[in-house]
Design a protein around this motif. Structure first.
Motif, PDB file in Angstrom:
ATOM      1  N   LYS A 197       0.861  -1.201   0.000  1.00 25.88           N
ATOM      2  CA  LYS A 197       0.000   0.000   0.000  1.00 25.88           C
ATOM      3  C   LYS A 197       0.889   1.240   0.000  1.00 25.88           C
ATOM      4  CE  LYS A 197      -1.930  -1.413   3.805  1.00 25.88           C
ATOM      5  NZ  LYS A 197      -1.505  -2.818   3.861  1.00 25.88           N
ATOM      6  N   PHE A 198       0.332   2.356  -0.461  1.00 27.28           N
ATOM      7  CA  PHE A 198       1.082   3.607  -0.449  1.00 27.28           C
ATOM      8  C   PHE A 198       0.229   4.707   0.192  1.00 27.28           C
ATOM      9  CE2 PHE A 198      -1.278   3.656  -4.397  1.00 27.28           C
ATOM     10  CZ  PHE A 198      -1.772   4.958  -4.468  1.00 27.28           C
ATOM     11  N   TRP A 252       0.307   9.107   0.617  1.00 23.01           N
ATOM     12  CA  TRP A 252       0.919  10.386   0.268  1.00 23.01           C
ATOM     13  C   TRP A 252       0.908  11.312   1.469  1.00 23.01           C
ATOM     14  CZ3 TRP A 252      -2.470  10.842  -4.687  1.00 23.01           C
ATOM     15  CH2 TRP A 252      -1.945  10.003  -5.675  1.00 23.01           C
ATOM     16  N   VAL A 303       6.139   9.851  -0.017  1.00 27.45           N
ATOM     17  CA  VAL A 303       5.274   8.687  -0.234  1.00 27.45           C
ATOM     18  C   VAL A 303       5.765   7.566   0.664  1.00 27.45           C
ATOM     19  CG1 VAL A 303       4.480   6.940  -1.860  1.00 27.45           C
ATOM     20  CG2 VAL A 303       4.684   9.316  -2.591  1.00 27.45           C
ATOM     21  N   SER A 350       4.589  10.240 -12.368  1.00 27.50           N
ATOM     22  CA  SER A 350       4.101   8.884 -12.175  1.00 27.50           C
ATOM     23  C   SER A 350       5.289   8.005 -11.782  1.00 27.50           C
ATOM     24  CB  SER A 350       3.439   8.361 -13.451  1.00 27.50           C
ATOM     25  OG  SER A 350       2.997   7.034 -13.273  1.00 27.50           O
ATOM     26  N   THR A 352       2.269   1.022  -8.735  1.00 29.30           N
ATOM     27  CA  THR A 352       2.396   2.264  -9.507  1.00 29.30           C
ATOM     28  C   THR A 352       1.455   3.314  -8.947  1.00 29.30           C
ATOM     29  OG1 THR A 352       2.976   1.004 -11.488  1.00 29.30           O
ATOM     30  CG2 THR A 352       2.266   3.272 -11.804  1.00 29.30           C
ATOM     31  N   ALA A 353       1.943   4.562  -8.851  1.00 26.83           N
ATOM     32  CA  ALA A 353       1.129   5.661  -8.329  1.00 26.83           C
ATOM     33  C   ALA A 353       1.546   6.948  -9.018  1.00 26.83           C
ATOM     34  CB  ALA A 353       1.290   5.781  -6.818  1.00 26.83           C
ATOM     35  N   THR A 354       0.578   7.858  -9.166  1.00 21.56           N
ATOM     36  CA  THR A 354       0.829   9.174  -9.741  1.00 21.56           C
ATOM     37  C   THR A 354       0.762  10.204  -8.638  1.00 21.56           C
ATOM     38  OG1 THR A 354      -0.100   8.495 -11.866  1.00 21.56           O
ATOM     39  CG2 THR A 354       0.053  10.865 -11.427  1.00 21.56           C
ATOM     40  N   ASP A 362      -4.475  15.530  -4.612  1.00 22.95           N
ATOM     41  CA  ASP A 362      -4.425  14.919  -3.298  1.00 22.95           C
ATOM     42  C   ASP A 362      -5.106  15.801  -2.266  1.00 22.95           C
ATOM     43  OD1 ASP A 362      -3.790  13.238  -1.225  1.00 22.95           O
ATOM     44  OD2 ASP A 362      -1.806  14.134  -0.911  1.00 22.95           O
TER      45      ASP A 362
END
Length: 618
Positions: free
Chosen positions: A345-346, A348, A353, A405, A425-427, A433
């Motif tokens: 999981k990520f 912000w 991050v 990204s 992968t996350a942007t 946000d």
């Protein structure tokens, strides 16, 4: 002359006499000949023939008698040494003149043997004689040998385990096991249970606050084995666990060594069990002088590559075993499979991050994890990494990232390299946000507010209902049931000061001509009406001086004291009573003046009075 097909052997029969003799062997072909000479006393060079007629007799569980015969009569006068070879045991020697019998000892009960014999002269030994033919026999059964008993702790319980007796230990088919236990201070209070022969463990259901002595025996048709005892220590839930160290296997096994302990009066016990799951436990008991051991797949069938094992070293004492050391390790570490971090999981936090994951189960660790590495790569293939040396970590943070990204990859660092690769992968977009965070905070606040309003309305619903829609009191009609009246439907007209109208069926009581009014005077009726009329209610008298209003007769009404029409009178309109705050009926004359519209005549029945109907809504 020797036969060339005799496998390089020449035989000649003659009478053997003492003394040295010369022997010459000559060999030739077309190219020439060769002579070989030897001098020997044949009485000192005896190659005995094989015994024959071997017989086994008087066979029991652990010994038997063996006899044989000689083909050459002179062997009976020689001083002989004979070798007896029994399968599954070492060879042993027998000595004697003209030896032709022996007793086989230290045999295994319930065991199949093959035996053969050969002999030589005790003096002037030259070479062994030929082996005899083998003979087979089977020993009798006996009680089993004592069991090898140990224990295994599972949470707050103790499991008694024992090794299955081998064929050379059971001495017959095992029919059952018997387990008995008692507290060390009360050995007379024994508990006993029987265990099926295919089961080699028993979970002890006993009070763990005291030591227990457990005895296990095996039984076959010949009887019970000698008892095997073990003392179970006290299991304390508040006892701190011993620190566990790592051990690395080598060449398919573990090399263990430890310092000697004065507590080990009867030796040491080393056991090993898979660190994950309910795997079988194995153990080995050592002498007090032995402080090292090598555990391999040869000595234990349970060792598997890539599986973590827990190894413990105990000191054997006269009471319960004492734990000295505890280790964990692999006999051979293997690479961990990919996608190790399934719950990646990520999160912000501005330009940072945080990548987090659940703790890796031991079952998925085929090698020691010594740390983690987080690789970050943006869409322009620019990458960097964040490293941790703590195998207990469950998150890593990449800081000061730019809007882009990213592909985040987490790997585990092990002795066999980096493995268990898992990517996400996350942007990264700060404005999006912030908007999403604000939206969800607002949505949560509104939801909580609506929930609070709903709860408050629900808890105070009675009060709110009383304020918004108060209950309208109903007139008391209890004494009307004895009067001869009929149900009439006049209308109640609400005062013009009110914005809404409510209508209620009001019974009109009419007097039938010629019948007495319960022998009550008008004054008594009015007194009764006044005493039972609720406060705020007033029935006005009808003004009969108006010629346009027909004469009325009055029927006693405890609540309203309504004027009643005579038999010859017909109302020209429905009566509508005006309600102010609470019920305050107007005078009948005012009612009739306000309602001069044409209405259908109302019929009357003098014998009955009907109960009031519920208010009808318009």
């Amino acid at each position: 002359t020797c036969d060339s097909k005799s496998n390089r052997t020449c035989k000649k029969k003659f009478k053997v006499e003492g003394g040295k003799k010369n022997w010459t062997l000559t060999a030739w072909n077309k190219l020439g000949k060769v002579e070989i000479q030897d001098a020997a006393d044949l009485t000192k060079r005896v190659h005995m023939l094989a015994p024959h007629g071997l017989t086994v007799a008087d066979v029991n569980a652990r010994n038997a008698s063996l006899t044989w015969r000689w083909r050459v009569q002179q062997y009976s006068n020689l001083n002989l040494t004979c070798q007896i070879n029994i399968t599954h045991t070492q060879r042993y020697m027998e000595y004697g003149v003209g030896l032709n019998a022996t007793v086989l000892i230290n045999l295994r009960p319930n065991w199949k043997y093959k035996v053969k014999v050969r002999c030589r002269t005790a003096q002037h030994f030259w070479k062994w004689g030929d082996w005899s033919q083998s003979v087979t026999f089977h020993t009798e059964g006996d009680v089993p040998d004592a069991l090898d008993v140990w224990m295994k702790k599972e949470e707050n319980q103790t499991v008694i385990v024992w090794k299955m007796p081998l064929d050379n230990q059971s001495h017959g088919d095992i029919t059952e096991y018997e387990v008995t236990w008692a507290k060390t201070g009360d050995l007379n209070q024994l508990n006993k249970t029987r265990v099926h022969p295919s089961v080699h463990r028993y979970t002890l259901c006993a009070d763990t606050s005291g030591e227990h002595v457990v005895t296990v025996t095996a039984r076959n048709k010949h009887g019970s084995s000698p008892p095997s005892n073990i003392t179970i220590p006290v299991i304390s839930p508040n006892k701190t666990s011993m620190n566990t160290s790592w051990i690395t296997g080598s060449n398919g096994g573990f090399n263990l060594s430890w310092f000697g302990s004065p507590k080990a009066s009867c030796g040491y016990i080393v056991d090993w069990v898979p660190a994950v799951g309910d795997g079988p436990v194995d153990w080995q008991k050592l002498r007090p002088s032995q402080t090292s051991i090598r555990i391999t797949s040869i000595s234990s069938e349970n060792l598997v590559d890539g599986l973590r094992y827990s190894l413990s070293i105990y000191a054997c004492t006269q009471t319960s075993p004492v734990l000295l050391e505890k280790k964990e390790g692999y006999i051979s570490q293997t690479r961990i499979q990919g996608n190790l971090f399934n719950s990646l999981k990520f999160k912000w936090n501005g330009a940072d991050v945080e990548i987090s994951w659940d703790p890796v189960p031991l079952k998925q660790q085929s090698a020691f994890i010594r740390g983690y590495v987080l690789y970050c790569q943006d869409k322009s293939s620019h990458s960097f990494s964040v490293t941790s040396d703590n195998p207990e970590d469950t998150s890593l943070t990449a800081k000061n990232l730019k809007i882009s990204s990213y592909t985040f990859t987490v790997v585990a660092r092990t002795a066999v390299g980096e493995c268990g690769n898992t990517s996400i992968t996350a942007t990264l977009n700060f404005q999006t946000d912030s908007f999403i965070k604000t939206f969800f905070i607002s949505l949560g606040a509104v939801s909580i507010l609506l929930l609070l309003i709903t709860v408050l309305c629900y808890r105070h619903w009675s009060c709110i209902k009383q304020k918004v829609y108060p209950q309208i009191p109903k007139p008391d009609m209890t004494d009307w049931l004895t009067s001869s009246v009929t149900n009439v439907h006049p209308y109640l007209l609400k005062d013009s000061s009110h914005h809404t109208e409510e209508y209620m069926d009001i019974p009109q009581l009419l007097y039938k001509s010629g019948e007495p009014l319960n022998n009550n005077t008008h004054q008594k009726q009015m007194a009764l009406i006044s005493s039972q009329t609720p406060q705020g209610y007033q029935n006005l008298h009808l003004d009969t001086s108006n010629p346009n209003i027909p004469s009325l007769s009055v029927f006693p009404n405890l609540t309203y004291n309504l004027p009643m029409l005579g038999e010859d009178r017909t109302p020209t309109s429905e009566l509508k009573l005006q309600v102010k705050n609470e019920y305050q009926p107007q005078s009948l004359a005012e009612i009739i003046r306000q309602n001069q519209t044409d209405q259908d005549p109302i019929s009357f029945v003098s014998e009955y009075i009907m109960t009031p109907q519920p208010p009808s809504s318009q």
